[in-house]
Design a protein around this motif. Structure first.
Motif, PDB file in Angstrom:
ATOM      1  N   ALA A 136     -10.911  -2.540  -0.762  1.00  7.08           N
ATOM      2  CA  ALA A 136     -12.158  -2.557  -1.186  1.00  7.08           C
ATOM      3  C   ALA A 136     -12.875  -2.087   0.097  1.00  7.08           C
ATOM      4  O   ALA A 136     -13.565  -1.269   0.394  1.00  7.08           O
ATOM      5  N   ARG A 137     -12.703  -2.700   1.451  1.00  7.49           N
ATOM      6  CA  ARG A 137     -13.149  -2.591   2.800  1.00  7.49           C
ATOM      7  C   ARG A 137     -12.764  -1.120   3.223  1.00  7.49           C
ATOM      8  O   ARG A 137     -13.420  -0.304   3.785  1.00  7.49           O
ATOM      9  N   LYS A 138     -11.513  -0.750   2.814  1.00  5.79           N
ATOM     10  CA  LYS A 138     -10.891   0.486   3.159  1.00  5.79           C
ATOM     11  C   LYS A 138     -11.684   1.423   2.439  1.00  5.79           C
ATOM     12  O   LYS A 138     -11.990   2.432   2.982  1.00  5.79           O
ATOM     13  N   ALA A 139     -11.782   1.282   1.177  1.00  4.99           N
ATOM     14  CA  ALA A 139     -12.531   2.261   0.248  1.00  4.99           C
ATOM     15  C   ALA A 139     -13.952   2.419   0.768  1.00  4.99           C
ATOM     16  O   ALA A 139     -14.593   3.634   0.886  1.00  4.99           O
TER      17      ALA A 139
ATOM     18  N   GLY B 162     -13.110   5.984   2.084  1.00  8.97           N
ATOM     19  CA  GLY B 162     -13.740   6.764   0.946  1.00  8.97           C
ATOM     20  C   GLY B 162     -12.495   7.508   0.527  1.00  8.97           C
ATOM     21  O   GLY B 162     -12.492   8.789  -0.029  1.00  8.97           O
ATOM     22  N   ASN B 163     -11.322   7.201   0.530  1.00 10.33           N
ATOM     23  CA  ASN B 163      -9.924   7.955   0.338  1.00 10.33           C
ATOM     24  C   ASN B 163      -9.423   7.635  -1.038  1.00 10.33           C
ATOM     25  O   ASN B 163      -8.955   6.406  -1.289  1.00 10.33           O
TER      26      ASN B 163
ATOM     27  N   VAL C 162      -6.563   4.719  -2.974  1.00 15.47           N
ATOM     28  CA  VAL C 162      -6.990   3.743  -3.957  1.00 15.47           C
ATOM     29  C   VAL C 162      -6.056   3.913  -5.075  1.00 15.47           C
ATOM     30  O   VAL C 162      -5.505   2.969  -5.773  1.00 15.47           O
ATOM     31  N   ILE C 163      -5.822   5.091  -5.717  1.00 16.15           N
ATOM     32  CA  ILE C 163      -4.801   5.244  -6.704  1.00 16.15           C
ATOM     33  C   ILE C 163      -3.268   4.802  -6.446  1.00 16.15           C
ATOM     34  O   ILE C 163      -2.927   4.188  -7.419  1.00 16.15           O
TER      35      ILE C 163
END
Length: 214
Positions: free
Chosen positions: A53-56, A60-61, A65-66
């Motif tokens: 979540a923090r990385k997203a 914003g990659n 996430v997928i």
């Protein structure tokens, strides 16, 4: 007959073989006692969810996430395959887990596009580790011939304040839990640190929250 609350987390719910061992313990104690089972997420999953979540939020990659979601699905499906012998129960649990993972992926992608992460969002994301584990454990128990249903903490009657990330149960919780869970039908499996506030928003009880639930 005594009523026992059995709580499992960490290494004891790391993978399918450990989940099966939890089932064996419940089967043993269930002969002479009423049991309520409180579970944490599979070992390390909550930390992984929060890291993703923090990385997203910062990067914003969506493709990352997928990739993360595919690994998460593989891990939980492997646990189901290893822990549940009856193919019909395994299929049902995999479908439940798949729906949860689909909800989670949408939340992660939303965070990617928004580029922000609130305490409320973190509670929502971190709740999924246990929402994925509880159906598997309930399936393990059914596979062993023990009637079982999974509940989130809120479904089991835990209502908290709105202090996201470290909420505390309101006094009404102590009356609601017996209304929701009693009389016990088999062994309910309750998520450890997930609840809801009075507005119906998911909250968490913070680290060690599953001890409090138990």
């Amino acid at each position: 007959m005594a009523r026992l609350v059995m709580k499992f987390g960490g290494v004891s719910v790391a993978d399918g073989s450990r989940l099966r061992h939890v089932g064996d313990l419940v089967l043993h104690f269930n002969r002479d006692n009423e049991i309520v089972l409180v579970t944490s997420a599979l070992q390390g999953v909550t930390d992984d969810l929060l890291a993703c979540a923090r990385k997203a939020a910062t990067e914003g990659n969506v493709s990352e996430v997928i990739d993360f979601m595919e690994k998460l699905m593989d891990r939980h499906n492997q646990a189901i395959t290893d822990a549940i012998k009856d193919p019909h129960i395994a299929k049902e649990v995999k479908e439940t887990v798949s729906k949860k993972l689909s909800e989670l992926e949408k939340a992660f992608i939303g965070i990617c596009y928004l580029g922000e992460l609130t305490a409320r969002s973190l509670d929502y994301i971190s709740s999924y580790g246990e929402q994925l584990a509880a159906p598997i454990l309930a399936g393990v128990l059914r596979d062993m011939g023990i009637p079982s249903q999974h509940y989130t903490g809120s479904e089991a009657g835990i209502v908290t304040d709105s202090n996201y990330g470290d909420s505390r149960p309101l006094e009404k919780t102590y009356n609601l839990i017996p209304q929701k869970l009693l009389p016990l039908k088999g062994v309910p499996v309750v998520t450890g640190f997930i609840a809801m506030d009075e507005k119906g928003t998911i909250t968490t009880l913070g680290r060690g929250g599953s001890d409090l639930s138990a």
